[in-house]
Design an enzyme around this catalytic site. Structure first.
Site, PDB file in Angstrom:
ATOM      1  CE1 TYR A   1      -1.797   3.008   4.432  1.00 14.10           C
ATOM      2  CE2 TYR A   1      -2.193   1.994   6.866  1.00 14.10           C
ATOM      3  CZ  TYR A   1      -1.074   2.282   5.767  1.00 14.10           C
ATOM      4  OH  TYR A   1       0.068   1.672   5.678  1.00 14.10           O
TER       5      TYR A   1
ATOM      6  CB  VAL B   1      -0.972   0.059   1.261  1.00 12.80           C
ATOM      7  CG1 VAL B   1      -1.506   1.513   1.473  1.00 12.80           C
ATOM      8  CG2 VAL B   1      -2.028  -1.044   0.877  1.00 12.80           C
ATOM      9  CD  GLU B   2       2.436   3.630   3.864  1.00 13.68           C
ATOM     10  OE1 GLU B   2       2.837   4.681   3.346  1.00 13.68           O
ATOM     11  OE2 GLU B   2       1.634   3.605   5.100  1.00 13.68           O
ATOM     12  CB  THR B   3       6.784   2.127  -1.436  1.00 13.60           C
ATOM     13  OG1 THR B   3       6.984   0.711  -0.713  1.00 13.60           O
ATOM     14  CG2 THR B   3       6.670   3.174  -0.268  1.00 13.60           C
TER      15      THR B   3
END
Length: 334
Positions: free
Chosen positions: A301, A115-117
């Site tokens: 999230y 999700v982040e990168t």
């Protein structure tokens, strides 16, 4: 029509003036004492920073402002799931060691990085120094938080011997594969591969171990459940207002039903998510869901991480079964 435009212009100017008047420079002495750096170092960092107005615009329209059905499409995709399974397989030994030593399941760590990168592919192109300076010194709504992160970044750069202006990250100043803010990098980043350095940018072992360490430090309960769908009567909004003071007993007394019997005394929280047809999808988040929200406070999230993790776990298990490997049952306590 002209009067309306004039009123809007006056209102905008008044709002801008109020923001400007509310903007008082953060106390550098207090920030220096907080981060244990010198005032001179902070002043030097400020002098090296550049205000980035685009960052402020971006902060006013974050992804988390979208309804769930739109937000979900950003992260629960075939490409992200398949890449997550491949990431799991490529780093299986490290992920399993992180679970054994720190108690966090591999699929959760994979989902966070996914999700982040997108598994380290998109770690941000903003100057972390500029981002934290812009938000810490020119964005009053979050000045208190980001000015401290600015000071933490100065401390972190000194510890890691970084050139302040060379570090890249997100528009909010988050860094590395797991997008750690400076305070989290200082407190939870660990040398998981034993090479004597902590590197969350290119060292995948350190990134995996550090994410697991973050969750351990924020109350992750090994072997416990995370999130369960629920059927909720019309009184659901009243239960939502209780947030994390809600218990299983209170849920069941309010005629909420779940597929899994939840602990009657455990603290939990009820969430609703907007679907494309306008209806609501309800679910119960347990303490591990709360831990995901410590990573990012948005319920959108947290659910995206949970769902992506589930798809990655299923994909990994299918791959192992195709190879003829036995997948041991993974019992979870609700």
């Amino acid at each position: 029509m002209r009067l309306t435009k004039l009123c809007k212009l006056i209102g905008a100017l008044t709002f801008g003036a109020s923001i400007a008047s509310a903007q008082a420079a953060p106390d550098l002495n207090a920030l220096a004492a907080y981060a244990q750096v010198s005032v001179q170092d902070l002043r030097a960092a400020i002098a090296a920073s550049t205000l980035q107005p685009t960052i402020i615009k971006t902060m006013t329209r974050p992804y988390e402002s979208k309804p769930w059905w739109q937000y979900r499409k950003l992260f629960i995709t075939t490409s992200r799931i398949e890449a997550g399974v491949q990431f799991y397989l490529a780093h299986e030994a490290t992920l399993q060691r992180a679970e054994k030593e720190l108690g966090v399941p591999p699929e959760i760590i994979c989902a966070i990085i996914g999700v982040e990168t997108f598994y380290g592919r998109n770690m941000g192109t903003w100057s972390v120094l500029d981002a934290l300076y812009t938000l810490g010194f020119h964005y009053p709504p979050r000045e208190s938080y980001f000015s401290k992160e600015f000071a933490n970044f100065v401390k972190l750069a000194q510890r890691e011997n970084w050139v302040l202006t060379s570090v890249k990250g997100s528009y909010a100043g988050a860094m590395g594969m797991g997008q750690f803010m400076p305070s989290s990098y200082l407190d939870y980043a660990i040398d998981f591969d034993g090479d004597g350095k902590v590197n969350l940018f290119t060292d995948i072992e350190d990134a995996i171990g550090s994410i697991a360490n973050y969750f351990k430090g924020h109350g992750w309960q090994s072997g416990h459940g995370i999130y369960y769908p629920a059927l909720v009567p019309a009184t659901g909004n009243e239960l939502k207002d209780l947030q994390w003071d809600l218990t299983g007993r209170m849920l069941y007394n309010a005629d909420v039903s779940t597929k899994v019997n939840l602990s009657l005394n455990e603290k939990m929280r009820l969430f609703s998510y907007e679907l494309e047809d306008g209806s609501l999808s309800w679910g119960v988040g347990l303490e591990n869901f709360h831990a995901i929200m410590r990573y990012n406070k948005s319920p959108l999230y947290a659910r995206a991480v949970y769902e992506l993790a589930e798809f990655i776990r299923i994909g990994y298990n299918q791959h192992q079964k195709a190879l003829g490997k036995v997948i041991p049952p993974k019992g979870r306590i609700p």
